[in-house]
Each structure stands twice: as C-alpha cells, then as structure tokens.
Design a protein around this motif. Sequence first.
Motif, PDB file in Angstrom:
ATOM      1  N   GLY A   1      -2.119  18.894  -2.179  1.00  0.00           N
ATOM      2  CA  GLY A   1      -1.852  18.643  -0.764  1.00  0.00           C
ATOM      3  C   GLY A   1      -2.638  17.498  -0.166  1.00  0.00           C
ATOM      4  O   GLY A   1      -2.375  17.098   0.980  1.00  0.00           O
ATOM      5  N   SER A   2      -3.590  16.944  -0.903  1.00  0.00           N
ATOM      6  CA  SER A   2      -4.383  15.838  -0.385  1.00  0.00           C
ATOM      7  C   SER A   2      -3.593  14.537  -0.448  1.00  0.00           C
ATOM      8  O   SER A   2      -2.651  14.389  -1.226  1.00  0.00           O
ATOM      9  N   LYS A   3      -3.978  13.579   0.400  1.00  0.00           N
ATOM     10  CA  LYS A   3      -3.302  12.283   0.467  1.00  0.00           C
ATOM     11  C   LYS A   3      -4.086  11.261  -0.351  1.00  0.00           C
ATOM     12  O   LYS A   3      -5.309  11.155  -0.230  1.00  0.00           O
ATOM     13  N   THR A   4      -3.393  10.510  -1.158  1.00  0.00           N
ATOM     14  CA  THR A   4      -4.030   9.448  -1.929  1.00  0.00           C
ATOM     15  C   THR A   4      -3.328   8.132  -1.623  1.00  0.00           C
ATOM     16  O   THR A   4      -2.111   8.096  -1.390  1.00  0.00           O
ATOM     17  N   GLN A   5      -4.085   7.037  -1.614  1.00  0.00           N
ATOM     18  CA  GLN A   5      -3.528   5.711  -1.367  1.00  0.00           C
ATOM     19  C   GLN A   5      -3.798   4.819  -2.572  1.00  0.00           C
ATOM     20  O   GLN A   5      -4.922   4.780  -3.090  1.00  0.00           O
ATOM     21  N   VAL A   6      -2.773   4.105  -2.991  1.00  0.00           N
ATOM     22  CA  VAL A   6      -2.891   3.218  -4.149  1.00  0.00           C
ATOM     23  C   VAL A   6      -2.190   1.904  -3.838  1.00  0.00           C
ATOM     24  O   VAL A   6      -1.317   1.835  -2.962  1.00  0.00           O
ATOM     25  N   ASP A   7      -2.623   0.852  -4.536  1.00  0.00           N
ATOM     26  CA  ASP A   7      -1.920  -0.422  -4.435  1.00  0.00           C
ATOM     27  C   ASP A   7      -0.625  -0.340  -5.237  1.00  0.00           C
ATOM     28  O   ASP A   7      -0.566   0.293  -6.288  1.00  0.00           O
ATOM     29  N   ALA A   8       0.413  -0.996  -4.746  1.00  0.00           N
ATOM     30  CA  ALA A   8       1.721  -0.939  -5.399  1.00  0.00           C
ATOM     31  C   ALA A   8       2.295  -2.334  -5.551  1.00  0.00           C
ATOM     32  O   ALA A   8       1.878  -3.275  -4.863  1.00  0.00           O
TER      33      ALA A   8
ATOM     34  N   ASP B   1       6.815   9.550   0.087  1.00  0.00           N
ATOM     35  CA  ASP B   1       5.871   8.432   0.039  1.00  0.00           C
ATOM     36  C   ASP B   1       5.890   7.646   1.347  1.00  0.00           C
ATOM     37  O   ASP B   1       6.922   7.556   2.023  1.00  0.00           O
ATOM     38  N   VAL B   2       4.729   7.069   1.678  1.00  0.00           N
ATOM     39  CA  VAL B   2       4.617   6.180   2.831  1.00  0.00           C
ATOM     40  C   VAL B   2       4.234   4.800   2.302  1.00  0.00           C
ATOM     41  O   VAL B   2       3.154   4.619   1.740  1.00  0.00           O
ATOM     42  N   ILE B   3       5.114   3.846   2.493  1.00  0.00           N
ATOM     43  CA  ILE B   3       4.911   2.481   1.985  1.00  0.00           C
ATOM     44  C   ILE B   3       4.519   1.581   3.153  1.00  0.00           C
ATOM     45  O   ILE B   3       5.186   1.590   4.197  1.00  0.00           O
ATOM     46  N   THR B   4       3.470   0.817   2.968  1.00  0.00           N
ATOM     47  CA  THR B   4       3.037  -0.143   3.976  1.00  0.00           C
ATOM     48  C   THR B   4       3.138  -1.549   3.400  1.00  0.00           C
ATOM     49  O   THR B   4       2.531  -1.846   2.364  1.00  0.00           O
ATOM     50  N   VAL B   5       3.922  -2.401   4.088  1.00  0.00           N
ATOM     51  CA  VAL B   5       4.055  -3.801   3.677  1.00  0.00           C
ATOM     52  C   VAL B   5       3.011  -4.596   4.462  1.00  0.00           C
ATOM     53  O   VAL B   5       3.053  -4.656   5.702  1.00  0.00           O
ATOM     54  N   ARG B   6       2.096  -5.209   3.769  1.00  0.00           N
ATOM     55  CA  ARG B   6       0.974  -5.873   4.422  1.00  0.00           C
ATOM     56  C   ARG B   6       1.373  -7.235   4.986  1.00  0.00           C
ATOM     57  O   ARG B   6       2.367  -7.851   4.568  1.00  0.00           O
ATOM     58  N   GLU B   7       0.522  -7.719   5.903  1.00  0.00           N
ATOM     59  CA  GLU B   7       0.726  -9.035   6.517  1.00  0.00           C
ATOM     60  C   GLU B   7      -0.101 -10.058   5.781  1.00  0.00           C
ATOM     61  O   GLU B   7      -1.261  -9.813   5.411  1.00  0.00           O
ATOM     62  N   ARG B   8       0.494 -11.216   5.543  1.00  0.00           N
ATOM     63  CA  ARG B   8      -0.262 -12.284   4.880  1.00  0.00           C
ATOM     64  C   ARG B   8      -1.138 -12.991   5.899  1.00  0.00           C
ATOM     65  O   ARG B   8      -0.864 -12.972   7.106  1.00  0.00           O
ATOM     66  N   TYR B   9      -2.189 -13.655   5.423  1.00  0.00           N
ATOM     67  CA  TYR B   9      -3.178 -14.255   6.309  1.00  0.00           C
ATOM     68  C   TYR B   9      -2.970 -15.740   6.527  1.00  0.00           C
ATOM     69  O   TYR B   9      -3.795 -16.395   7.183  1.00  0.00           O
ATOM     70  N   PHE B  10      -1.919 -16.312   5.994  1.00  0.00           N
ATOM     71  CA  PHE B  10      -1.685 -17.755   6.194  1.00  0.00           C
ATOM     72  C   PHE B  10      -0.200 -18.008   6.226  1.00  0.00           C
ATOM     73  O   PHE B  10       0.612 -17.140   5.869  1.00  0.00           O
TER      74      PHE B  10
ATOM     75  N   ARG C   1       0.861  -1.178   0.000  1.00  0.00           N
ATOM     76  CA  ARG C   1       0.000   0.000   0.000  1.00  0.00           C
ATOM     77  C   ARG C   1       0.895   1.223   0.000  1.00  0.00           C
ATOM     78  O   ARG C   1       1.836   1.311   0.789  1.00  0.00           O
ATOM     79  N   LEU C   2       0.621   2.185  -0.888  1.00  0.00           N
ATOM     80  CA  LEU C   2       1.471   3.358  -1.011  1.00  0.00           C
ATOM     81  C   LEU C   2       0.625   4.618  -0.864  1.00  0.00           C
ATOM     82  O   LEU C   2      -0.381   4.792  -1.565  1.00  0.00           O
ATOM     83  N   GLN C   3       1.030   5.481   0.072  1.00  0.00           N
ATOM     84  CA  GLN C   3       0.351   6.764   0.266  1.00  0.00           C
ATOM     85  C   GLN C   3       1.226   7.883  -0.295  1.00  0.00           C
ATOM     86  O   GLN C   3       2.417   7.958   0.013  1.00  0.00           O
ATOM     87  N   ARG C   4       0.605   8.742  -1.101  1.00  0.00           N
ATOM     88  CA  ARG C   4       1.354   9.814  -1.764  1.00  0.00           C
ATOM     89  C   ARG C   4       0.577  11.119  -1.660  1.00  0.00           C
ATOM     90  O   ARG C   4      -0.654  11.126  -1.719  1.00  0.00           O
TER      91      ARG C   4
END
Length: 239
Positions: A213-220, A230-239, A205-208
């Motif tokens: 001046g607004s914040k947008t979030q997109v899949d990366a 940029d703010v990068i979020t590394v997601r957790e897997r579910y299994f 997940r990437l926030q830019r």
Amino acid sequence: MLPSSLTSQHRDRLAPRLSSRWASQGAPRLAVVTVMATALVLPVLARAQNDAPPPAPNAAATSANVVANNDTTGRPAAPAPGGVAAADYQLGPGDRVRITVFGQQDLSGEYAVDGSGTLSFPLVGQVHAGSLTAAQLGKSLESSLSPNYIKNPHVSVEVLSYRPFYILGEVKTPGSYAYVSGMTVLNAVALAGGFTYRAREDDFRLQRTAKDGSKTQVDAEPTTPVQPGDVITVRERYF
C-alpha cells in the motif's frame, strides 16, 4: 516397292531414282508432319501441368505451427496488464470485476471496487478487495459465504476493467484515463494530447502503489510499461 513384273535390270535402274525422289520429297513432308504434331502436343501437356492440383500441405508441419503460435487451448495468449501476470495483479479502487457464485445466479454479477478498496456483496456486506488478487478475493468470498449462507460455495472472480492511470505535468490534457493493456509511458502521453512545448520528452517521474500500500516513485523512460493506478509526471525542461 517395285512391281515384281519388272526385270531385275529395270529394278536396278529405277531403285536409285525412287530413293532420290523420296529423299527430296518424302523426307521433308515427314519432317513437317513431325513439327506440326509436336506443336499441337506441347500446349496440351503444359495445360495439364498447370491444371494439376497443388500438393497437399504437410499435416505434421501444420500441426507444429499451430502448437508453436498458440497455447494449449489453441488460442493466442492475452497480454497481461503492464507486463504483470494476470494471476499476480492486485485489485484497487476503480477496478471492475465479475463475480460468479456457481449455482447462485442472484449473487453472480459485476461489482466495482470503491475508493476505500472495498466492494459491496449481497449477504456478507462490505468485502475488502484492495491489494488482493482475483483468486484471493474469490477465496475470501467463499470463507464469508460458508457455512452460514451457502454450503461449500465455489466463487470465481474475473477482472473486467482496470482502474485508470493519471498523467500530470507538461502534457496538453492532464488527467485520468482508462487503462489499456500493454501501454507504455509514451502511449499515455499520446492519450493526453501529446507534449507541451516546455516538456522534457525523455525523462518522466512515475508513482506506483506497492503491494503493502505504500507509494514509490521511480524515474521512467518513454518505453516504461504503465500499470493501472500509476501516476505519470511529465517534467518541464529548463531551457
């Protein structure tokens, strides 16, 4: 040649014998001499060919290669941050710039954009820089300096270092890191020490911050270019 004192009868008898002797002795000697001369001459010719200088490069081809590989100044083009043209890059908190006021050494120097998106500049005080390009900031400073302080000022602004990016989630060392031109999401993960064992390694997940001046979030993806801030979020897997 037979002596002239011999009679024609004697010459007729000796001539075949001499011809036979020359054929049996003279001809082989001549063949040996010819072979020896050839053996001596060939290495000399080969050495002369090897020592010959290489042909000069084609000047037109060399010039064409230089033009194809470089820009008009003869220097390779530098990569823009995150695939964004340098002229379009918008300044923000954490960026550091070099401002040059031509003919005014006391005003020229390095300045940092603070958390509110402004920088402190001599004579004019606080100047808004956030969301402006380097060229726009230069024009803004020219307007602030003229006409009260400097007559017809000319200001140049150059970005020295970009604001950091942030990486959160399932990485070993989350936090803020110095931006490197041309980096991708996977490069950012490497700077943060790599994935944890719970990380989803192909979904981010990437926030830019947008131009307004607004914040947008997109899949990366791992190959998505990263931009300063940029703010990068590394997601957790579910299994």
